[in-house]
Design an enzyme around this catalytic site. Sequence first.
Site, PDB file in Angstrom:
ATOM      1  CD  GLU A  54      -8.910 -10.352 -10.768  1.00 32.91           C
ATOM      2  OE1 GLU A  54      -9.273 -11.404 -11.143  1.00 32.91           O
ATOM      3  OE2 GLU A  54      -8.095 -10.015  -9.840  1.00 32.91           O
ATOM      4  CD  GLU A  79      -5.198  -1.881 -11.573  1.00 32.92           C
ATOM      5  OE1 GLU A  79      -5.244  -0.722 -11.302  1.00 32.92           O
ATOM      6  OE2 GLU A  79      -5.266  -2.849 -10.881  1.00 32.92           O
ATOM      7  CG  ASP A 106     -12.947   4.822 -10.665  1.00 35.17           C
ATOM      8  OD1 ASP A 106     -13.905   4.219 -10.246  1.00 35.17           O
ATOM      9  OD2 ASP A 106     -12.392   5.414  -9.863  1.00 35.17           O
ATOM     10  CG  ASP A 129      -5.262   0.179  -3.575  1.00 33.66           C
ATOM     11  OD1 ASP A 129      -3.993  -0.084  -3.433  1.00 33.66           O
ATOM     12  OD2 ASP A 129      -5.983   0.290  -4.554  1.00 33.66           O
ATOM     13  CE  LYS A 133      -0.232   7.437   6.950  1.00 34.15           C
ATOM     14  NZ  LYS A 133       0.594   7.799   5.827  1.00 34.15           N
ATOM     15  CE  LYS A 198       4.257  -6.348  -6.419  1.00 33.91           C
ATOM     16  NZ  LYS A 198       4.358  -5.484  -7.483  1.00 33.91           N
ATOM     17  CG  PHE A 199      -0.760  -6.327  -3.922  1.00 36.62           C
ATOM     18  CD1 PHE A 199      -0.359  -5.099  -3.186  1.00 36.62           C
ATOM     19  CD2 PHE A 199      -0.768  -6.303  -5.413  1.00 36.62           C
ATOM     20  CE1 PHE A 199      -0.311  -3.946  -3.892  1.00 36.62           C
ATOM     21  CE2 PHE A 199      -0.682  -5.262  -6.094  1.00 36.62           C
ATOM     22  CZ  PHE A 199      -0.129  -4.177  -5.522  1.00 36.62           C
ATOM     23  CD  GLU A 200      -2.799 -14.446  -0.388  1.00 35.12           C
ATOM     24  OE1 GLU A 200      -3.126 -14.835  -1.566  1.00 35.12           O
ATOM     25  OE2 GLU A 200      -3.379 -15.001   0.754  1.00 35.12           O
TER      26      GLU A 200
END
Length: 218
Positions: A54, A79, A106, A129, A133, A198-200
């Site tokens: 994951e 992570e 990483d 992420d 931009k 949470k992000f979703e």
Amino acid sequence: MQRPSNRSYSLRGNRMTRAQTLAINQHWASYGLVIDEELNLNDLFPDKKLVILEIGSGMGEATAEIAQVSGEVGYVAVEMHQPGLAALILLILEKQLSNIKLIREDATYLLANFIADNSIDGIHLLFPDPWPKNRQHKKRMVQSEFVELVARKLKPNGFIHIATDWQPYANWIKSRFDANSSFSGGIVARPSWRVLSKFEGQGLKKGHSVTDYRYIKN
Ligand SMILES: C[S@@+](CC[C@H](N)C(=O)[O-])C[C@H]1O[C@@H](n2cnc3c(N)ncnc32)[C@H](O)[C@@H]1O
């Protein structure tokens, strides 16, 4: 390979709560892995038929919930964000999970340097992420080189499941996988195992729609 100079993660605060600090101090040795030689993910869970890497487990809520309902699968969460890893340890303790290991690294560097070719059953990349931009696009995790790396590391018939709530990133992901002949697959319906993170939830509140991709290595 060196750690990428275009980091795909932000160096947001690494301040931890007291509970998170204790979780790392007392339990990292049980759940965390320090990687200094080649690693076969299946060796970490000899009794599991399937082991999933994951990538970017964030605060770990989705990881812990998914692992809880899929006890027959081993999960290795990679992570960079230390408080997130600590939060995941607290959830592992609370839910008494025995099928999650953690790596602070990483993910691209880990894959390139420490994971054997043709060795991974499956990868989850949930809400990477989006780096919206134009000048940030080089920081996106999914690049052509990343797709090639994943193709090298998955077993034949291994898969990567990606979910994103950022439509321009969804299009970007599709074009990079479509350009790589090692994969078949594309958009799939939301799988039942993918719980709301949470992000979703934040994305849905903003009216974003979520795209799920599943690519299988030929
Ligand atoms: C937007 S969050 C999503 C977290 C989680 N998957 C979820 O759905 O809630 C993306 C996470 O990926 C992590 N990340 C980004 N690039 C990474 C990398 N190269 N290696 C490991 N983690 C990374 C970030 O630190 C962040 O926690």
